[in-house]
Design an enzyme around this catalytic site. Structure first.
Site, PDB file in Angstrom:
ATOM      1  N   ARG A 226      42.813  27.995  38.041  1.00  0.00           N
ATOM      2  CA  ARG A 226      43.936  28.697  38.650  1.00  0.00           C
ATOM      3  C   ARG A 226      43.494  30.090  39.081  1.00  0.00           C
ATOM      4  O   ARG A 226      42.701  30.751  38.412  1.00  0.00           O
ATOM      5  CB  ARG A 226      45.117  28.799  37.677  1.00  0.00           C
ATOM      6  CG  ARG A 226      45.860  27.484  37.472  1.00  0.00           C
ATOM      7  CD  ARG A 226      46.587  27.056  38.738  1.00  0.00           C
ATOM      8  NE  ARG A 226      47.332  25.811  38.572  1.00  0.00           N
ATOM      9  CZ  ARG A 226      46.877  24.614  38.868  1.00  0.00           C
ATOM     10  NH1 ARG A 226      45.623  24.485  39.314  1.00  0.00           N
ATOM     11  NH2 ARG A 226      47.633  23.545  38.730  1.00  0.00           N
ATOM     12  N   ASP A 250      37.559  28.183  44.344  1.00  0.00           N
ATOM     13  CA  ASP A 250      38.380  27.226  45.069  1.00  0.00           C
ATOM     14  C   ASP A 250      39.855  27.576  44.921  1.00  0.00           C
ATOM     15  O   ASP A 250      40.704  26.946  45.549  1.00  0.00           O
ATOM     16  CB  ASP A 250      38.130  25.804  44.553  1.00  0.00           C
ATOM     17  CG  ASP A 250      38.883  24.762  45.381  1.00  0.00           C
ATOM     18  OD1 ASP A 250      38.732  24.788  46.620  1.00  0.00           O
ATOM     19  OD2 ASP A 250      39.622  23.943  44.800  1.00  0.00           O
ATOM     20  N   GLU A 255      47.848  32.421  47.339  1.00  0.00           N
ATOM     21  CA  GLU A 255      47.361  31.396  48.264  1.00  0.00           C
ATOM     22  C   GLU A 255      48.459  31.109  49.288  1.00  0.00           C
ATOM     23  O   GLU A 255      49.596  30.894  48.895  1.00  0.00           O
ATOM     24  CB  GLU A 255      47.002  30.111  47.513  1.00  0.00           C
ATOM     25  CG  GLU A 255      45.833  30.268  46.564  1.00  0.00           C
ATOM     26  CD  GLU A 255      45.519  28.986  45.790  1.00  0.00           C
ATOM     27  OE1 GLU A 255      46.238  27.965  45.984  1.00  0.00           O
ATOM     28  OE2 GLU A 255      44.558  28.991  45.006  1.00  0.00           O
ATOM     29  N   HIS A 274      41.419  25.883  47.932  1.00  0.00           N
ATOM     30  CA  HIS A 274      42.086  25.033  46.939  1.00  0.00           C
ATOM     31  C   HIS A 274      42.049  23.565  47.375  1.00  0.00           C
ATOM     32  O   HIS A 274      43.084  22.882  47.413  1.00  0.00           O
ATOM     33  CB  HIS A 274      43.524  25.496  46.718  1.00  0.00           C
ATOM     34  CG  HIS A 274      44.064  25.108  45.369  1.00  0.00           C
ATOM     35  ND1 HIS A 274      45.054  25.807  44.720  1.00  0.00           N
ATOM     36  CD2 HIS A 274      43.746  24.083  44.535  1.00  0.00           C
ATOM     37  CE1 HIS A 274      45.332  25.235  43.560  1.00  0.00           C
ATOM     38  NE2 HIS A 274      44.550  24.181  43.422  1.00  0.00           N
ATOM     39  N   SER A 276      39.397  21.330  46.157  1.00  0.00           N
ATOM     40  CA  SER A 276      38.516  20.517  45.312  1.00  0.00           C
ATOM     41  C   SER A 276      39.226  19.292  44.766  1.00  0.00           C
ATOM     42  O   SER A 276      38.612  18.251  44.536  1.00  0.00           O
ATOM     43  CB  SER A 276      37.954  21.352  44.150  1.00  0.00           C
ATOM     44  OG  SER A 276      38.987  21.791  43.289  1.00  0.00           O
TER      45      SER A 276
END
Length: 311
Positions: A226, A250, A255, A274, A276
């Site tokens: 996170r 990632d 975001e 984000h 993955s």
């Protein structure tokens, strides 16, 4: 039993779900299209429905998330009384671990920097590179995803230590298992630190300036857990000073990352949006559907549910 399905399932997935709950009525929608009318008369929701819509779900018995994380649903009153909340832990290990391993290896071999040279049409030699073989790798969060990460690093000869909240005995692929209390000393010895920690009051801001300062000079930091784990200004400072050799994120906070954020231009930082997990690796959705089907069968039989979140 009426079941609302939100993930983008294919015909094979639908057959798996419907075989697990014979006689049930299935309604297929999506997170973007679902509305109060759809949720108010269902017994099961499979998928990450927007939390405000749950107020209309008066007869809901099971909310089966398609994510491993569940922090958006744990606030008091979000999930209706009498409804079980289950997550998709166990579905994402392969996808997220491969992404983390690939990111760390790219940094150790300076591949992003060579890509930059290619774009500049520069034929240059960036010098010495590193290897995961023999490296000390610290994995923060030693559950399903962390174990997959450890397996990949261990497979190429790295020495892997896992970190969990509670002490447990170390089993392969981990050579050692530690607790969060031991973290400062562990950071000083790690060549690579990979975090897959969830967002909790104990983890938010954990990767601070003090954290990065305790890391071994020339080490690498990777995070696919996170974004709120990381003090991003402190990470940029650690990269700019050269204390860290590189980092891969990632996840970040917020975001999407704002256009003017310093992370965009941080040296030796590999940044991905984000991606993955989610459904980018097709087997992930297969795994999620299998977990949901298992819990539909358990619910019908009155059996304990897999990945049941205890509040």
């Amino acid at each position: 039993m009426r079941i609302l399905v939100l993930p983008p399932v294919n015909n094979s997935h639908k057959a798996t779900l419907e075989e697990a709950a014979p006689g049930a009525e299935f309604v297929y929608s999506s997170p973007a299209e679902v509305n109060e009318t759809q949720v108010e008369d269902v017994d099961v929701i499979f998928g990450n429905v927007r939390p405000p819509l749950l107020g209309a779900a008066s007869r809901l018995r099971l909310l089966q998330l398609n994510s491993a994380g569940y922090d958006k649903y744990v606030a008091c009153g979000t999930v209706p009384a009498g409804c079980a909340l289950c997550c998709a832990t166990g579905a994402y290990g392969q996808a997220v671990s491969e992404h983390l391993f690939a990111s760390a290896l790219c940094l150790m071999k300076k591949l992003p920097s060579y890509r930059d040279l290619q774009r500049e049409h520069t034929w240059g030699d960036l010098g010495e590179v590193r290897s995961p073989a023999g490296a000390n790798v610290l994995v923060l969060g030693a559950g399903d995803i962390g174990t997959h990460v450890a397996r990949l690093f261990s497979g190429v000869g790295a020495h892997v230590c896992g970190v969990r909240r509670a002490r447990v005995a170390a089993e392969p692929p981990f050579e050692r298992m530690a607790t969060m209390d031991e973290l400062p000393g562990l950071l000083a010895c790690a060549d690579v630190v990979c975090s897959v920690l969830p967002s909790t009051p104990a983890t938010r801001g954990l990767a601070s300036g003090e954290f990065f300062g305790a890391m071994k000079p020339g080490a690498y930091f990777c995070n696919a857990g996170r974004g709120d784990l990381v003090d991003q200004a402190a990470l940029v400072a650690a990269l700019e000073s050269g204390h860290l050799a590189g980092a891969a994120l990632d996840v970040c906070s917020p975001e999407p990352l704002p256009e003017g954020d310093a992370l965009w231009d941080a040296p030796n930082l590999l940044l991905t949006p984000h991606i993955s997990g989610f459904y980018h690796l097709p087997v992930t959705l297969d795994n999620i559907v299998a977990i949901a089907a298992e819990n539909l069968a358990h619910l019908a039989a009155g059996e304990p549910l897999r990945n049941h979140v205890e509040f």
